[in-house]
Design a protein around this motif. Structure first.
Motif, short mmCIF file in Angstrom:
data_model
loop_
_atom_site.label_atom_id
_atom_site.label_comp_id
_atom_site.label_asym_id
_atom_site.label_seq_id
_atom_site.Cartn_x
_atom_site.Cartn_y
_atom_site.Cartn_z
N ALA A 1 0.83 -1.21 0.00
CA ALA A 1 0.00 0.00 0.00
C ALA A 1 0.87 1.26 0.00
O ALA A 1 0.56 2.24 -0.69
CB ALA A 1 -0.93 -0.01 1.21
N LEU A 2 1.95 1.23 0.73
CA LEU A 2 2.87 2.37 0.79
C LEU A 2 3.49 2.63 -0.58
O LEU A 2 3.55 3.77 -1.05
CB LEU A 2 3.94 2.11 1.83
CG LEU A 2 4.74 3.26 2.37
CD1 LEU A 2 3.81 4.18 3.16
CD2 LEU A 2 5.83 2.75 3.28
N PHE A 3 3.94 1.57 -1.24
CA PHE A 3 4.54 1.69 -2.57
C PHE A 3 3.54 2.27 -3.56
O PHE A 3 3.84 3.21 -4.30
CB PHE A 3 5.05 0.33 -3.05
CG PHE A 3 5.58 0.37 -4.46
CD1 PHE A 3 6.83 0.91 -4.72
CD2 PHE A 3 4.83 -0.11 -5.51
CE1 PHE A 3 7.32 0.95 -6.01
CE2 PHE A 3 5.30 -0.08 -6.81
CZ PHE A 3 6.56 0.47 -7.06
N LEU A 4 2.32 1.71 -3.57
CA LEU A 4 1.30 2.22 -4.49
C LEU A 4 0.92 3.67 -4.16
O LEU A 4 0.71 4.48 -5.06
CB LEU A 4 0.06 1.33 -4.46
CG LEU A 4 0.19 0.00 -5.18
CD1 LEU A 4 -1.05 -0.85 -4.92
CD2 LEU A 4 0.38 0.20 -6.67
N GLY A 5 0.84 3.98 -2.88
CA GLY A 5 0.47 5.33 -2.48
C GLY A 5 1.49 6.36 -2.91
O GLY A 5 1.14 7.47 -3.34
N PHE A 6 2.77 6.01 -2.83
CA PHE A 6 3.80 6.96 -3.25
C PHE A 6 3.96 6.99 -4.77
O PHE A 6 4.41 7.98 -5.32
CB PHE A 6 5.14 6.63 -2.60
CG PHE A 6 5.20 6.97 -1.13
CD1 PHE A 6 4.55 8.09 -0.64
CD2 PHE A 6 5.89 6.17 -0.25
CE1 PHE A 6 4.60 8.42 0.70
CE2 PHE A 6 5.95 6.48 1.09
CZ PHE A 6 5.31 7.61 1.57
#
Length: 120
Positions: A105-110
């Motif tokens: 989720a962090l990767f996609l969010g950034f």
């Protein structure tokens, strides 16, 4: 709706959730922290849904949908880990899954246009 669709508000809510989760895992009897964390889950879902709806304007609905799904899985694994811990059952698999889904989720969010572009 614009207030809820703030990236900073969403980031603040999930940072608080991660801190509360780590505190609850470290505590012997985390009932109060667990209840506060459940309230924070609702805030995360509300701000995430508002960002998801706002993200439809960027034409990348599938990626925003995958991020939303990864976020829901993070919340589900957090809840499962804490419930297993309270029942005295092994919970390390769920803690590992929390961090796996969290980093997805962090990767996609950034990576997505509304996020902070650390990965450029």
């Amino acid at each position: 709706m614009d207030f809820l669709a703030s990236t900073h508000l969403h980031i603040t809510t999930w940072v608080i959730a991660v801190i509360l989760f780590l505190v609850a895992i470290a505590m012997a009897n985390p009932k109060v922290v667990h209840m506060i964390l459940r309230l924070d889950y609702l805030l995360i879902i509300a701000t995430g849904l508002a960002l998801f709806i706002k993200g439809m304007d960027y034409g990348q609905g599938m990626l925003y949908g995958l991020k939303f799904l990864a976020g829901i899985l993070v919340i589900g694994m957090m809840e499962m880990a804490l419930v297993k811990k309270q029942k005295g059952k092994p919970y390390t698999t769920f803690v590992i899954l929390v961090f796996v889904f969290f980093f997805i989720a962090l990767f996609l969010g950034f990576k997505l246009p509304m996020g902070i572009n650390f990965l450029a």
